[in-house]
Design an enzyme around this catalytic site. Structure first.
Site, short mmCIF file in Angstrom:
data_model
loop_
_atom_site.label_atom_id
_atom_site.label_comp_id
_atom_site.label_asym_id
_atom_site.label_seq_id
_atom_site.Cartn_x
_atom_site.Cartn_y
_atom_site.Cartn_z
N LEU A 140 -35.88 23.09 -42.76
CA LEU A 140 -36.99 22.25 -42.18
C LEU A 140 -36.84 20.83 -42.63
O LEU A 140 -36.41 20.69 -43.90
CB LEU A 140 -38.43 22.74 -42.59
CG LEU A 140 -38.99 23.84 -41.92
CD1 LEU A 140 -40.37 23.95 -42.35
CD2 LEU A 140 -39.28 23.77 -40.32
N ASP A 141 -36.76 19.75 -42.02
CA ASP A 141 -36.56 18.46 -42.40
C ASP A 141 -37.60 18.23 -43.45
O ASP A 141 -38.65 18.78 -43.70
CB ASP A 141 -37.04 17.39 -41.30
CG ASP A 141 -36.20 17.53 -39.99
OD1 ASP A 141 -35.11 18.08 -40.41
OD2 ASP A 141 -36.41 16.93 -38.88
N VAL A 142 -37.20 17.40 -44.65
CA VAL A 142 -37.90 17.02 -45.53
C VAL A 142 -39.28 16.51 -45.15
O VAL A 142 -40.46 16.76 -45.98
CB VAL A 142 -37.39 15.79 -46.38
CG1 VAL A 142 -38.17 15.25 -47.49
CG2 VAL A 142 -35.97 16.40 -47.15
N THR A 144 -41.08 17.24 -42.59
CA THR A 144 -41.73 18.14 -41.85
C THR A 144 -42.36 19.42 -42.67
O THR A 144 -41.48 19.75 -43.62
CB THR A 144 -40.98 18.98 -40.56
OG1 THR A 144 -40.53 17.71 -39.90
CG2 THR A 144 -41.59 20.04 -39.83
#
Length: 308
Positions: A140-142, A144
Site C-alpha cells: 500500500l502507498d505510504v 494510503t
C-alpha cells in the site's frame, strides 16, 4: 578499503580517456564514485596513484579496488503505533496499516515500515521473499491507510503472491473525491505510466501499463462524493490517477489536483483514500475469507464534517 580488487590492461578504446570516465565505463560505477575512488587512492595506473583527470595511455595497467556493493536497506525494528493485527493464523496476518508507514524499506525511505513494525512486535512472518521484505505479498502507498495482508508461512507466501499476481484477490477501497462522478457507477480503463514532465508522479499515458478501476458512488455531498472502488490491476497511485483523470481527484491530494481550501476545511493533510476490505481464498484451507479495516480518525473526521 575492503572490496573487489580488479586489475586489467587499459583497453584500446579507452586510451586517452580521463581516469574517472574510464573507471566508470570499465566497472559500471558512476563518474562521481570513480572520482572518489581516485581521490582515496583506490585507482592505480602501473602501480602509481593517479588523479581523476589524468589520461590513460596505451599499454598501461589499471588497478581499482571497488567498494562493496550496497544491498537494499534493511528494516529498522521499531514499534509502529496503529499497526494493529486484525486477524492472524499460521499462514496469514491481516493488519491495519497506518498512514505514513511503508510496506517495506526502500532506498530513500527512512520512516517506519510494516516489516520492521511486525519484527519489533515479535510477530513471525514468512522467510520467503527478499530479506528486506520477507512475507510481503502486496504493498500500500505510504500515504494510503488500510487493510493489508502479510504471509506468515512459506505456503502463505507462495499462494498469496500468486493470488495477487493472478488478480483473484478482491481489493476494495473507499475514497472521498471532489464533485460527483458522472455516471455515478462506472469503469476507468486507461493505461498508467510515469508523468511525462514530473517523474515522481504518474498519469494516464498512451504507452503506460494497463489499468482498470471500477467505482460506484456510496454517498454524495455538496462538494464531494464517497465512492467505493474495486481494482482489477494494482498500478502505483492507480485510484488517485484515474479519479484525477475523470476530474474528481481525491480530497486532500494536491499532487493530483485537489482543492487545498476543501482539504483545509476537512482537516486533511493527506489524500482521503483507505483500503477497506480484502477478500481472498485462505492459502491452506481454500475457504474464502474477507478482512476489513475501519476508517482512521482523520478520515472519519473529514467525513463527519462533510455530513455536517
Amino acid at each position: 578499503m575492503t572490496g573487489d580488487f580488479r586489475s586489467l590492461p587499459v583497453p584500446e578504446g579507452l586510451v586517452g580517456m580521463r581516469v574517472d570516465a574510464a573507471v566508470a565505463k570499465l566497472f559500471g560505477v558512476s563518474r562521481t564514485i570513480a572520482a572518489e575512488l581516485a581521490a582515496d587512492g583506490e585507482v592505480l595506473v602501473d602501480g602509481n596513484e593517479v588523479t581523476k583527470s589524468e589520461r590513460l595511455a596505451d599499454g598501461q595497467q589499471i588497478e581499482v579496488t571497488l567498494p562493496e556493493p550496497k544491498g537494499p536497506p534493511m528494516p529498522k525494528e521499531e514499534l509502529v503505533p496503529g499497526l494493529d493485527i486484525i486477524y492472524s493464523d499460521r499462514d496469514v496476518i491481516a493488519l491495519n496499516k497506518p498512514v505514513g508507514v511503508a510496506a517495506h524499506p526502500t532506498v530513500g525511505w527512512e520512516g517506519p515500515t510494516v516489516v520492521g513494525g511486525l519484527a519489533a512486535a515479535g510477530v513471525r512472518v514468512s522467510t520467503s521473499g527478499p530479506p528486506e521484505r520477507k512475507g510481503i505479498v502486496q504493498r500500500l502507498d505510504v500515504g494510503t491507510s488500510g487493510i493489508m495482508v502479510v504471509a506468515a508461512s512459506e505456503l502463505g507466501y507462495s499462494v498469496l503472491k500468486k493470488a495477487f499476481k493472478d488478480r483473484t484477490v478482491q481489493k476494495t477501497y473507499h475514497a472521498l473525491v471532489q464533485g460527483l462522478p458522472d455516471p455515478i457507477e462506472g469503469t476507468v480503463d486507461a493505461p498508467i505510466g510515469r508523468h511525462p514532465s514530473s517523474g515522481w508522479k504518474f498519469a494516464v499515458t498512451s504507452d503506460g501499463k494497463p489499468a482498470v478501476t471500477h467505482y460506484k458512488v456510496l454517498e454524495a455531498f455538496r462538494e464531494a462524493s464517497l465512492i467505493e472502488v474495486h481494482l482489477e490491476t494494482g498500478r502505483t497511485h492507480q485510484i488517485r490517477v484515474h479519479m484525477s483523470a475523470l476530474g474528481h481527484p481525491c480530497c486532500g491530494d494536491p499532487m493530483y489536483g485537489s482543492d487545498p481550501n476543501l482539504a483545509k476545511k476537512l482537516g486533511l493533510n493527506r489524500q482521503w483514500l483507505h483500503a477497506t476490505r480484502l477478500g481472498f481464498e485462505h492459502p491452506r484451507t481454500g475457504v474464502w475469507m474477507e478482512v476489513e479495516s475501519p476508517y482512521p480518525a482523520d478520515l472519519q473526521h473529514a467525513l463527519d464534517v462533510m455530513r455536517g
